[in-house]
Motif scaffolding. Structure first.
Motif, PDB file in Angstrom:
ATOM      1  N   GLY A  41       0.831  -1.205   0.000  1.00  0.00           N
ATOM      2  CA  GLY A  41       0.000   0.000   0.000  1.00  0.00           C
ATOM      3  C   GLY A  41       0.857   1.242   0.000  1.00  0.00           C
ATOM      4  O   GLY A  41       0.734   2.083   0.883  1.00  0.00           O
ATOM      5  N   GLY A 102       3.477  10.059  11.288  1.00  0.00           N
ATOM      6  CA  GLY A 102       2.531   9.346  10.429  1.00  0.00           C
ATOM      7  C   GLY A 102       1.123   9.330  11.025  1.00  0.00           C
ATOM      8  O   GLY A 102       0.917   9.647  12.215  1.00  0.00           O
ATOM      9  N   VAL A 103       0.176   8.949  10.184  1.00  0.00           N
ATOM     10  CA  VAL A 103      -1.191   8.764  10.665  1.00  0.00           C
ATOM     11  C   VAL A 103      -1.211   7.590  11.653  1.00  0.00           C
ATOM     12  O   VAL A 103      -2.048   7.529  12.553  1.00  0.00           O
ATOM     13  CB  VAL A 103      -2.160   8.531   9.473  1.00  0.00           C
ATOM     14  CG1 VAL A 103      -3.536   8.093   9.939  1.00  0.00           C
ATOM     15  CG2 VAL A 103      -2.266   9.804   8.635  1.00  0.00           C
ATOM     16  N   SER A 104      -0.262   6.686  11.492  1.00  0.00           N
ATOM     17  CA  SER A 104      -0.185   5.537  12.415  1.00  0.00           C
ATOM     18  C   SER A 104      -0.108   6.014  13.861  1.00  0.00           C
ATOM     19  O   SER A 104      -0.849   5.534  14.726  1.00  0.00           O
ATOM     20  CB  SER A 104       1.049   4.686  12.101  1.00  0.00           C
ATOM     21  OG  SER A 104       1.012   4.268  10.767  1.00  0.00           O
ATOM     22  N   TYR A 128      -8.682  -0.589   7.382  1.00  0.00           N
ATOM     23  CA  TYR A 128      -7.234  -0.636   7.600  1.00  0.00           C
ATOM     24  C   TYR A 128      -6.931  -1.383   8.894  1.00  0.00           C
ATOM     25  O   TYR A 128      -7.664  -1.246   9.888  1.00  0.00           O
ATOM     26  CB  TYR A 128      -6.679   0.795   7.647  1.00  0.00           C
ATOM     27  CG  TYR A 128      -5.188   0.851   7.799  1.00  0.00           C
ATOM     28  CD1 TYR A 128      -4.351   0.154   6.930  1.00  0.00           C
ATOM     29  CD2 TYR A 128      -4.607   1.599   8.824  1.00  0.00           C
ATOM     30  CE1 TYR A 128      -2.968   0.207   7.081  1.00  0.00           C
ATOM     31  CE2 TYR A 128      -3.223   1.668   8.966  1.00  0.00           C
ATOM     32  CZ  TYR A 128      -2.412   0.964   8.098  1.00  0.00           C
ATOM     33  OH  TYR A 128      -1.057   1.010   8.244  1.00  0.00           O
ATOM     34  N   TYR A 131      -6.937  -0.044  12.969  1.00  0.00           N
ATOM     35  CA  TYR A 131      -8.033   0.540  13.755  1.00  0.00           C
ATOM     36  C   TYR A 131      -8.403  -0.331  14.964  1.00  0.00           C
ATOM     37  O   TYR A 131      -8.582   0.166  16.072  1.00  0.00           O
ATOM     38  CB  TYR A 131      -9.283   0.759  12.895  1.00  0.00           C
ATOM     39  CG  TYR A 131      -9.103   1.651  11.675  1.00  0.00           C
ATOM     40  CD1 TYR A 131      -7.981   2.442  11.506  1.00  0.00           C
ATOM     41  CD2 TYR A 131     -10.076   1.710  10.680  1.00  0.00           C
ATOM     42  CE1 TYR A 131      -7.820   3.251  10.385  1.00  0.00           C
ATOM     43  CE2 TYR A 131      -9.938   2.521   9.563  1.00  0.00           C
ATOM     44  CZ  TYR A 131      -8.801   3.277   9.418  1.00  0.00           C
ATOM     45  OH  TYR A 131      -8.660   4.074   8.312  1.00  0.00           O
ATOM     46  N   ASN A 178      -9.207   2.011   2.462  1.00  0.00           N
ATOM     47  CA  ASN A 178      -8.265   0.913   2.320  1.00  0.00           C
ATOM     48  C   ASN A 178      -8.922  -0.241   3.067  1.00  0.00           C
ATOM     49  O   ASN A 178      -9.173  -0.079   4.255  1.00  0.00           O
ATOM     50  CB  ASN A 178      -6.924   1.292   2.970  1.00  0.00           C
ATOM     51  CG  ASN A 178      -5.943   0.151   2.985  1.00  0.00           C
ATOM     52  OD1 ASN A 178      -6.185  -0.895   2.423  1.00  0.00           O
ATOM     53  ND2 ASN A 178      -4.808   0.360   3.663  1.00  0.00           N
ATOM     54  N   ASP A 206     -10.134   8.982   9.363  1.00  0.00           N
ATOM     55  CA  ASP A 206      -8.816   8.793   8.746  1.00  0.00           C
ATOM     56  C   ASP A 206      -8.935   9.172   7.272  1.00  0.00           C
ATOM     57  O   ASP A 206      -9.501   8.437   6.478  1.00  0.00           O
ATOM     58  CB  ASP A 206      -8.412   7.321   8.913  1.00  0.00           C
ATOM     59  CG  ASP A 206      -7.090   6.985   8.229  1.00  0.00           C
ATOM     60  OD1 ASP A 206      -6.506   7.856   7.558  1.00  0.00           O
ATOM     61  OD2 ASP A 206      -6.641   5.824   8.368  1.00  0.00           O
ATOM     62  N   ILE A 208      -6.394   9.879   5.090  1.00  0.00           N
ATOM     63  CA  ILE A 208      -5.062   9.845   4.476  1.00  0.00           C
ATOM     64  C   ILE A 208      -5.128   9.729   2.949  1.00  0.00           C
ATOM     65  O   ILE A 208      -4.234  10.184   2.249  1.00  0.00           O
ATOM     66  CB  ILE A 208      -4.203   8.713   5.094  1.00  0.00           C
ATOM     67  CG1 ILE A 208      -2.738   8.861   4.669  1.00  0.00           C
ATOM     68  CG2 ILE A 208      -4.734   7.339   4.748  1.00  0.00           C
ATOM     69  CD1 ILE A 208      -1.769   8.027   5.458  1.00  0.00           C
ATOM     70  N   TYR A 209      -6.222   9.128   2.417  1.00  0.00           N
ATOM     71  CA  TYR A 209      -6.344   8.999   0.951  1.00  0.00           C
ATOM     72  C   TYR A 209      -7.225  10.091   0.353  1.00  0.00           C
ATOM     73  O   TYR A 209      -7.623   9.988  -0.814  1.00  0.00           O
ATOM     74  CB  TYR A 209      -6.916   7.619   0.586  1.00  0.00           C
ATOM     75  CG  TYR A 209      -5.975   6.479   0.925  1.00  0.00           C
ATOM     76  CD1 TYR A 209      -4.864   6.212   0.129  1.00  0.00           C
ATOM     77  CD2 TYR A 209      -6.192   5.685   2.042  1.00  0.00           C
ATOM     78  CE1 TYR A 209      -4.000   5.180   0.437  1.00  0.00           C
ATOM     79  CE2 TYR A 209      -5.328   4.654   2.361  1.00  0.00           C
ATOM     80  CZ  TYR A 209      -4.233   4.406   1.555  1.00  0.00           C
ATOM     81  OH  TYR A 209      -3.372   3.386   1.862  1.00  0.00           O
ATOM     82  N   SER A 239       2.047  10.579   3.551  1.00  0.00           N
ATOM     83  CA  SER A 239       2.571   9.326   2.989  1.00  0.00           C
ATOM     84  C   SER A 239       2.053   9.026   1.592  1.00  0.00           C
ATOM     85  O   SER A 239       2.824   8.696   0.699  1.00  0.00           O
ATOM     86  CB  SER A 239       2.207   8.148   3.893  1.00  0.00           C
ATOM     87  OG  SER A 239       2.945   8.205   5.087  1.00  0.00           O
ATOM     88  N   LYS A 240       0.756   9.135   1.410  1.00  0.00           N
ATOM     89  CA  LYS A 240       0.165   8.634   0.157  1.00  0.00           C
ATOM     90  C   LYS A 240       0.097   9.726  -0.906  1.00  0.00           C
ATOM     91  O   LYS A 240       0.516   9.519  -2.033  1.00  0.00           O
ATOM     92  CB  LYS A 240      -1.239   8.076   0.430  1.00  0.00           C
ATOM     93  CG  LYS A 240      -1.334   7.184   1.655  1.00  0.00           C
ATOM     94  CD  LYS A 240      -0.651   5.846   1.489  1.00  0.00           C
ATOM     95  CE  LYS A 240      -0.668   5.081   2.809  1.00  0.00           C
ATOM     96  NZ  LYS A 240      -0.296   3.688   2.716  1.00  0.00           N
ATOM     97  N   ARG A 248       7.507   9.750   7.427  1.00  0.00           N
ATOM     98  CA  ARG A 248       6.753   9.547   8.664  1.00  0.00           C
ATOM     99  C   ARG A 248       6.170  10.844   9.228  1.00  0.00           C
ATOM    100  O   ARG A 248       6.425  11.210  10.386  1.00  0.00           O
ATOM    101  CB  ARG A 248       7.626   8.839   9.743  1.00  0.00           C
ATOM    102  CG  ARG A 248       8.362   7.598   9.298  1.00  0.00           C
ATOM    103  CD  ARG A 248       7.474   6.552   8.627  1.00  0.00           C
ATOM    104  NE  ARG A 248       6.366   6.156   9.448  1.00  0.00           N
ATOM    105  CZ  ARG A 248       5.094   6.169   9.005  1.00  0.00           C
ATOM    106  NH1 ARG A 248       4.772   6.532   7.783  1.00  0.00           N
ATOM    107  NH2 ARG A 248       4.133   5.803   9.824  1.00  0.00           N
TER     108      ARG A 248
END
Ligand code: PLP
Length: 391
Positions: A41, A102-104, A128, A131, A178, A206, A208-209, A239-240, A248
């Motif tokens: 990904g 990061g979103v992480s 994802y 979560y 995702n 989230d 992120i995309y 990131s994406k 990060r």
């Protein structure tokens, strides 16, 4: 001497979470020759040069220190400007924005900041992989809410309603999605907003995309939906959209109380995000849009190719409208998604991720990333067709 039993010492929360189902296939694929990976990904582009250069320039000038816990004010200001012009939502850079690793990290902090022991968190699936794990590690109870192919994997309040209890406190949504490539239209988000308001839920969104949305659509930030700004924690990152996975850098947006709580955890566990990566992120927001648009146009071309390809082969998929994944239905193969991924890798050297890695309702599907070249996608489709014929 007493024998030390390490396994016994692990916390029950850690023992209860499974390792990511995505990584397992990478590890097998990494040991094989001639593998085409549709498993990762991650953009296949290198971060645009002007973004890389701003980091190099920062290093040359000796920027090697910590930054403020919340991130540099310069970056927070750029994030605030971006949300104002893109989504019409205002966030105060001093109190309502936290820059994370990061979103992480942002997801982990969000769940730890708002979850009390035993709180139930609605998690629409497939989703994802982090979560559920972040919810469990924060002491909450993840409640999986299946979404359905016939609704193009969108969440509907009537699906959520069935899983609601007096302990339900929050909901995690991730669109563009995702692993499915689904998006939520404005009216879908408005219905979820009403549900969140009616049941007094915090919404963790989230996004992120968000910038990877196709078909001429603009991304919709959940906090831009009327009444949602204060009860939403928006998570996003670089990131994406800017091909910056290795840098990060992510961020969280929310009301001052929640951002302050997340910052408390962040300052003790991470301290701050790396300074030169933050400089690169500033450059991405100031001048990166033209590069990002080019990458999105290329993903769009690949999206059409892979969607047509799977339909022709006879593993139908609904047309993905965001992110860079397609989620074909492989039930006609007679194999489980795990068996399918394993056999496809073994026989044809194509790596994909079993849909079951993203929740039980992902069974019967595989996730394929089209963040890889047109040539590789075409060859992978040929191999998948060959695999199907020989089943
Ligand atoms: N959220 C989703 C939906 C993702 O797919 C990923 C990475 O694949 C992440 C979050 C993590 O992103 P980051 O690199 O910002 O930690």
């Amino acid at each position: 001497m007493t024998k030390f039993n390490a396994q016994e010492r692990l916390s029950p929360a850690v023992q209860s979470i499974a390792p990511s189902g995505i990584r397992k296939f990478f590890d097998i694929a990494a040991k094989m020759q001639d593998v085409i990976s549709l498993g990762v990904g991650e953009p296949d582009f290198v971060t645009p040069w002007s973004i890389r250069e701003s980091c190099v320039y920062g290093l040359e000038r000796g920027y090697t220190s910590y930054t403020a816990n919340r991130g540099t004010l310069e970056l927070r200001q750029e994030i605030s400007n971006f949300f104002s012009r893109r989504h019409g939502v205002e966030y105060n850079p001093e109190t309502e924005i936290l820059v994370t690793v990061g979103v992480s990290e942002a997801m982990d902090l969000a769940m730890r900041a708002i979850t009390s022991p035993g709180d139930e968190v609605l998690i629409p699936e497939p989703c994802y992989v982090s979560y559920k794990a972040c919810t469990t590690l924060a002491g909450g109870i993840p409640i999986a809410v299946p979404t359905k192919l016939e609704n193009e994997f969108r969440i509907r309040p009537e699906d959520l309603e069935k899983y609601l209890t007096p302990k339900t406190r929050s909901i995690i949504i991730g669109y563009p999605n995702n692993p499915t490539g689904a998006i939520m239209e404005r009216e879908d988000l408005e219905a979820i907003a009403k549900f969140a308001e009616d049941h007094d839920l915090v919404v963790i969104s989230d996004e992120i995309y968000g910038e990877l949305t196709y078909g001429g659509r603009d991304p919709i930030c959940f906090s831009s939906i009327e009444g949602m700004r204060d009860r939403t924690i928006v998570l996003n990152g670089f990131s994406k959209a800017y091909a910056m996975t290795g840098w990060r850098i992510g961020y969280a947006l929310g009301v001052p109380e929640i951002i302050a709580a997340m910052t408390k955890i962040h300052q003790y566990t991470m301290l701050c995000a790396p300074i030169t990566a933050q400089m690169a992120a500033v450059e991405a927001l100031r001048h990166g849009e033209k590069y990002m648009k080019k990458m999105v146009a290329e993903y769009d071309r690949r999206r059409k190719l892979i969607h047509e390809g799977f339909s022709k082969i006879g593993f139908p998929a609904f047309e993905p409208k965001g992110a860079f994944y397609i989620f074909p239905d492989i039930t006609s193969s007679g194999l489980s998604s795990d068996e399918f991924a394993e056999k496809l890798l073994e026989r044809e050297h194509v790596a994909v991720v079993p849909g079951s890695a993203f929740g039980n309702c992902g069974e019967g599907h595989i996730r394929c990333s089209y963040a890889t070249s047109i040539d590789k996608i075409s060859e992978a489709l040929n191999r998948i067709e060959h695999f199907k014929k020989n089943l």
